[in-house]
Write an enzyme that holds these catalytic residues in place. Sequence first.
Site, PDB file in Angstrom:
ATOM      1  N   ASN A  29     -45.391   1.881  47.048  1.00  0.00           N
ATOM      2  CA  ASN A  29     -45.961   1.155  48.198  1.00  0.00           C
ATOM      3  C   ASN A  29     -47.435   0.832  48.005  1.00  0.00           C
ATOM      4  O   ASN A  29     -48.040   0.210  48.878  1.00  0.00           O
ATOM      5  CB  ASN A  29     -45.740   1.921  49.510  1.00  0.00           C
ATOM      6  CG  ASN A  29     -46.635   3.140  49.630  1.00  0.00           C
ATOM      7  OD1 ASN A  29     -47.198   3.601  48.642  1.00  0.00           O
ATOM      8  ND2 ASN A  29     -46.777   3.665  50.819  1.00  0.00           N
TER       9      ASN A  29
ATOM     10  N   GLY B 249     -34.994   3.959  51.694  1.00  0.00           N
ATOM     11  CA  GLY B 249     -36.211   4.252  50.934  1.00  0.00           C
ATOM     12  C   GLY B 249     -37.114   5.247  51.648  1.00  0.00           C
ATOM     13  O   GLY B 249     -37.689   6.148  51.026  1.00  0.00           O
TER      14      GLY B 249
ATOM     15  N   GLN C  52     -21.874   7.414  54.237  1.00  0.00           N
ATOM     16  CA  GLN C  52     -21.953   8.673  53.483  1.00  0.00           C
ATOM     17  C   GLN C  52     -22.282   8.457  51.995  1.00  0.00           C
ATOM     18  O   GLN C  52     -23.024   9.236  51.404  1.00  0.00           O
ATOM     19  CB  GLN C  52     -20.617   9.415  53.634  1.00  0.00           C
ATOM     20  CG  GLN C  52     -20.513  10.687  52.815  1.00  0.00           C
ATOM     21  CD  GLN C  52     -20.572  11.936  53.691  1.00  0.00           C
ATOM     22  OE1 GLN C  52     -20.886  11.865  54.879  1.00  0.00           O
ATOM     23  NE2 GLN C  52     -20.264  13.082  53.116  1.00  0.00           N
TER      24      GLN C  52
ATOM     25  N   LYS D 127     -40.605  -2.899  47.546  1.00  0.00           N
ATOM     26  CA  LYS D 127     -41.009  -1.592  47.029  1.00  0.00           C
ATOM     27  C   LYS D 127     -40.321  -1.210  45.707  1.00  0.00           C
ATOM     28  O   LYS D 127     -40.928  -0.559  44.862  1.00  0.00           O
ATOM     29  CB  LYS D 127     -40.778  -0.500  48.073  1.00  0.00           C
ATOM     30  CG  LYS D 127     -41.736  -0.619  49.260  1.00  0.00           C
ATOM     31  CD  LYS D 127     -41.558   0.532  50.227  1.00  0.00           C
ATOM     32  CE  LYS D 127     -42.461   0.345  51.438  1.00  0.00           C
ATOM     33  NZ  LYS D 127     -42.384   1.478  52.358  1.00  0.00           N
TER      34      LYS D 127
ATOM     35  N   ASP E 143     -45.916   7.190  51.056  1.00  0.00           N
ATOM     36  CA  ASP E 143     -45.205   7.362  52.334  1.00  0.00           C
ATOM     37  C   ASP E 143     -44.878   8.834  52.621  1.00  0.00           C
ATOM     38  O   ASP E 143     -45.096   9.315  53.733  1.00  0.00           O
ATOM     39  CB  ASP E 143     -43.893   6.559  52.324  1.00  0.00           C
ATOM     40  CG  ASP E 143     -44.141   5.062  52.449  1.00  0.00           C
ATOM     41  OD1 ASP E 143     -45.153   4.673  53.053  1.00  0.00           O
ATOM     42  OD2 ASP E 143     -43.307   4.290  51.956  1.00  0.00           O
TER      43      ASP E 143
ATOM     44  N   ARG F 234     -49.321  -3.795  60.298  1.00  0.00           N
ATOM     45  CA  ARG F 234     -50.555  -3.305  60.944  1.00  0.00           C
ATOM     46  C   ARG F 234     -51.617  -3.002  59.901  1.00  0.00           C
ATOM     47  O   ARG F 234     -52.734  -2.631  60.238  1.00  0.00           O
ATOM     48  CB  ARG F 234     -50.299  -2.021  61.738  1.00  0.00           C
ATOM     49  CG  ARG F 234     -49.120  -2.074  62.670  1.00  0.00           C
ATOM     50  CD  ARG F 234     -49.290  -3.136  63.733  1.00  0.00           C
ATOM     51  NE  ARG F 234     -48.027  -3.326  64.442  1.00  0.00           N
ATOM     52  CZ  ARG F 234     -47.727  -4.362  65.163  1.00  0.00           C
ATOM     53  NH1 ARG F 234     -48.573  -5.353  65.306  1.00  0.00           N
ATOM     54  NH2 ARG F 234     -46.561  -4.448  65.765  1.00  0.00           N
ATOM     55  N   SER F 235     -51.267  -3.103  58.618  1.00  0.00           N
ATOM     56  CA  SER F 235     -52.206  -2.684  57.569  1.00  0.00           C
ATOM     57  C   SER F 235     -53.496  -3.507  57.562  1.00  0.00           C
ATOM     58  O   SER F 235     -54.573  -2.923  57.392  1.00  0.00           O
ATOM     59  CB  SER F 235     -51.526  -2.742  56.198  1.00  0.00           C
ATOM     60  OG  SER F 235     -50.494  -1.786  56.151  1.00  0.00           O
TER      61      SER F 235
END
Length: 289
Positions: free
Chosen positions: A102, A146, A169, A81, A118, A31-32
């Site tokens: 990012n 991330g 875990q 990233k 973020d 959407r950027s």
Amino acid sequence: MTQSSNTPPSQIITGKARLAGVLGWPVGHSRSPALHNYWLRRYGVDGAYVPLPATPENFVAAVMGLKAAGFRGANVTIPHKEAAYRLADELDHSARRAGAVNTLVFRDDGKILGLSTDGDGFLASLEACGMLPQPQSRAILLGAGGAARSVAAALQDRGIQVAITNRTQERAMALAKALPGVEVLPWNEWEQKLGMFSLLVNTTSLGMEGGPDPLFCPDLGQAAPELVVADIVYVPQITPLLASAGQHGLRTVGGLGMLLHQARLGFREWFGIDPQVDDATQEYVLNSF
Ligand code: ATR
């Protein structure tokens, strides 16, 4: 794309236009471009922001090519990233804490600066609706990827105590090692312990349309009445988790705010204006889906 009533005037792109884009593989879902070009039009900036599909093998060449072609920088999304983190000449505090980048800024001195926006974008989205927990309060995060690391680091930096839980875990343990102070709870026990927390954040793709489990809806029966439930998934806007939280009378925050707020810093660095995240921005981006 549907043009909403708040569509700003047409874009200016002269020979002096400032250029940026988003590197990803694939990148078609991003959407950027809609968001940044909306802001460019709204603020009358001579500039453009484009999707930049680059395979992992081509990522470094693509970044160097953009830099050589006079771009001011780029956003970086899945799966690049960590590669962007390794490639940057300098990293800001958030990028070091997140272990990922990012946002790349090509500086005038030739250096590539790597930022991670973020986590701060997530906090800003909570703050915008008055739901940022107090320092010393406790948050629990679902997931250990991330996104979890960025959000955990930003919460810790605000003095909030962070616990994480993850299906695998070992991944949760690795995240806790990278961010000392993060507590790990077993994936099959966190629901019973929910009463200890004032913030629950889903950082996984569970609940996402087309994701591994679009119906994901944990049991919120043990939640304290003041619990805020946040989801970083934004398609759908109201995930089953958020719908269930609403039914329990809990306050909720959807993922769209994080998407919008994480974009602000890059826009400011490349285009020189601090863009507003307001209802018009939100409406425009929603209509671009
Ligand atoms: P990102 O970097 O965007 O956070 P990621 O590294 O792929 O993405 O992480 C995805 C997260 O969603 C992980 O925490 C993953 O759990 P695992 O570490 O066990 O893989 C979680 N996730 C994905 N599908 C899941 C599922 N079906 N059930 C539980 N957790 C899931």
